[in-house]
Design a protein around this motif. Sequence first.
Motif, PDB file in Angstrom:
ATOM      1  N   ALA A 154       0.832  -1.208   0.000  1.00  0.00           N
ATOM      2  CA  ALA A 154       0.000   0.000   0.000  1.00  0.00           C
ATOM      3  C   ALA A 154       0.865   1.256   0.000  1.00  0.00           C
ATOM      4  O   ALA A 154       0.573   2.222  -0.721  1.00  0.00           O
ATOM      5  CB  ALA A 154      -0.926  -0.011   1.212  1.00  0.00           C
ATOM      6  N   VAL A 155       1.941   1.275   0.786  1.00  0.00           N
ATOM      7  CA  VAL A 155       2.827   2.446   0.826  1.00  0.00           C
ATOM      8  C   VAL A 155       3.514   2.638  -0.522  1.00  0.00           C
ATOM      9  O   VAL A 155       3.680   3.770  -1.000  1.00  0.00           O
ATOM     10  CB  VAL A 155       3.859   2.294   1.958  1.00  0.00           C
ATOM     11  N   GLU A 156       3.911   1.542  -1.163  1.00  0.00           N
ATOM     12  CA  GLU A 156       4.531   1.666  -2.486  1.00  0.00           C
ATOM     13  C   GLU A 156       3.543   2.201  -3.519  1.00  0.00           C
ATOM     14  O   GLU A 156       3.916   2.975  -4.415  1.00  0.00           O
ATOM     15  CB  GLU A 156       5.080   0.308  -2.917  1.00  0.00           C
ATOM     16  N   LEU A 157       2.268   1.830  -3.406  1.00  0.00           N
ATOM     17  CA  LEU A 157       1.252   2.413  -4.286  1.00  0.00           C
ATOM     18  C   LEU A 157       1.093   3.915  -4.025  1.00  0.00           C
ATOM     19  O   LEU A 157       0.883   4.697  -4.962  1.00  0.00           O
ATOM     20  CB  LEU A 157      -0.088   1.701  -4.083  1.00  0.00           C
ATOM     21  N   MET A 158       1.198   4.313  -2.765  1.00  0.00           N
ATOM     22  CA  MET A 158       1.143   5.741  -2.449  1.00  0.00           C
ATOM     23  C   MET A 158       2.300   6.479  -3.109  1.00  0.00           C
ATOM     24  O   MET A 158       2.124   7.591  -3.642  1.00  0.00           O
ATOM     25  CB  MET A 158       1.211   5.945  -0.927  1.00  0.00           C
ATOM     26  N   VAL A 164       3.161  10.814  -9.697  1.00  0.00           N
ATOM     27  CA  VAL A 164       2.449  11.280 -10.891  1.00  0.00           C
ATOM     28  C   VAL A 164       1.661  12.559 -10.613  1.00  0.00           C
ATOM     29  O   VAL A 164       0.944  13.036 -11.491  1.00  0.00           O
ATOM     30  CB  VAL A 164       1.508  10.183 -11.447  1.00  0.00           C
ATOM     31  N   GLY A 165       1.784  13.091  -9.389  1.00  0.00           N
ATOM     32  CA  GLY A 165       1.220  14.408  -9.123  1.00  0.00           C
ATOM     33  C   GLY A 165      -0.028  14.470  -8.273  1.00  0.00           C
ATOM     34  O   GLY A 165      -0.582  15.559  -8.066  1.00  0.00           O
ATOM     35  N   HIS A 166      -0.516  13.358  -7.748  1.00  0.00           N
ATOM     36  CA  HIS A 166      -1.722  13.398  -6.921  1.00  0.00           C
ATOM     37  C   HIS A 166      -1.409  13.939  -5.531  1.00  0.00           C
ATOM     38  O   HIS A 166      -0.359  13.621  -4.960  1.00  0.00           O
ATOM     39  CB  HIS A 166      -2.327  11.992  -6.788  1.00  0.00           C
ATOM     40  N   PRO A 167      -2.299  14.730  -4.939  1.00  0.00           N
ATOM     41  CA  PRO A 167      -2.122  15.122  -3.530  1.00  0.00           C
ATOM     42  C   PRO A 167      -2.304  13.903  -2.625  1.00  0.00           C
ATOM     43  O   PRO A 167      -2.916  12.908  -3.024  1.00  0.00           O
ATOM     44  CB  PRO A 167      -3.218  16.161  -3.311  1.00  0.00           C
ATOM     45  N   PHE A 168      -1.790  14.024  -1.393  1.00  0.00           N
ATOM     46  CA  PHE A 168      -1.772  12.842  -0.528  1.00  0.00           C
ATOM     47  C   PHE A 168      -3.173  12.371  -0.170  1.00  0.00           C
ATOM     48  O   PHE A 168      -3.421  11.169  -0.071  1.00  0.00           O
ATOM     49  CB  PHE A 168      -0.982  13.139   0.750  1.00  0.00           C
ATOM     50  N   SER A 169      -4.112  13.297   0.042  1.00  0.00           N
ATOM     51  CA  SER A 169      -5.479  12.884   0.379  1.00  0.00           C
ATOM     52  C   SER A 169      -6.098  12.082  -0.760  1.00  0.00           C
ATOM     53  O   SER A 169      -6.797  11.081  -0.525  1.00  0.00           O
ATOM     54  CB  SER A 169      -6.334  14.110   0.690  1.00  0.00           C
TER      55      SER A 169
END
Length: 322
Positions: A154-158, A164-169
């Motif tokens: 899951a952390v690697e997917l984060m 690629v530019g997504h915010p953390f939320s």
Amino acid sequence: MTLTPDTVIYAMIFIAVLAVVGGVYLTIFGKSISLNTSVNRRLEMLEKGVGREEVLEQLRKEMTQHMSSRSIPIYSILADKAQKAALPISPQQILMLMGGVSLVAFIGLTVATTAALPLILLVSVAAGVGGVYIWINGKAKKRMKAIEEQLPDAVELMVRSLKVGHPFSSTIAIVSKEISDPLASELGLIADEAAYGRDVGEALADFAERLDMQDLRFLSVAVTIQQSSGGNLADILAGLAKVIRSRFKLFRKVQAISAEARWSGTFLSSFPVIALIGINLLDPNYYDDVIDTPFFVPAVLVVAGFLVANIFIMKMLTTIKV
């Protein structure tokens, strides 16, 4: 000190109690089990038309209701385990299950044995509370193990999502849709709370404390520090994923290396009980010459105390935290 039919019946009733606990849960809450074992329970609920706010409230209630009921005298002994198991049943229902199992055990002991009423009551209550505790403890261990195995991926997917530019939320929400339960619904809950204004770092910290998991504390601290002081969160989480995976590998190695010691501890703790049963089976009159002496009962109590102390000491010696 003979192995009477009553003793055998007690053992059989305790085994039956465990079966009754599982059977009642499967019968009454079978639908909830199917949801918990699906790819993602939160998504299942959303696809069925349940509103996002209702899903959030439902999951939050299930994940926090047990710790809020720790003040209940009997329930306090298993509130922590029930919290980690995230059972979709309320504390009141669990207490009713305890009472029902105790009642079944009481009826069985009353019909099948000639033991005294106080002993039957004691064994019945022990069977009800102990049987439900063992069942919940098993489910909690299984769920915690699954979350520990899912967390590095899951952390690697984060990390990939952040790069690629997504915010953390948004990253939390994306990952919650890509992985399976039990971690998926937990991350989905955090994403929903963030969407309604809660701080993500605070939600992660609450999640880590609720499950009492060290790796989740690392994740929440990393996110909190990045929010307050800045930095490249993707690189931080990439390093964290490596650390978590390395800790998990090390834990597996420690488990393999300490397996012999743990089995030795289990054998040493159980051998006196097995020996006592064997002696009573082979020679039921073995203790007849000393059973009426004034020192017999104190000696039995001392030996029982040493056996209990042995269990705790062997557990401490063979438990290695990583």
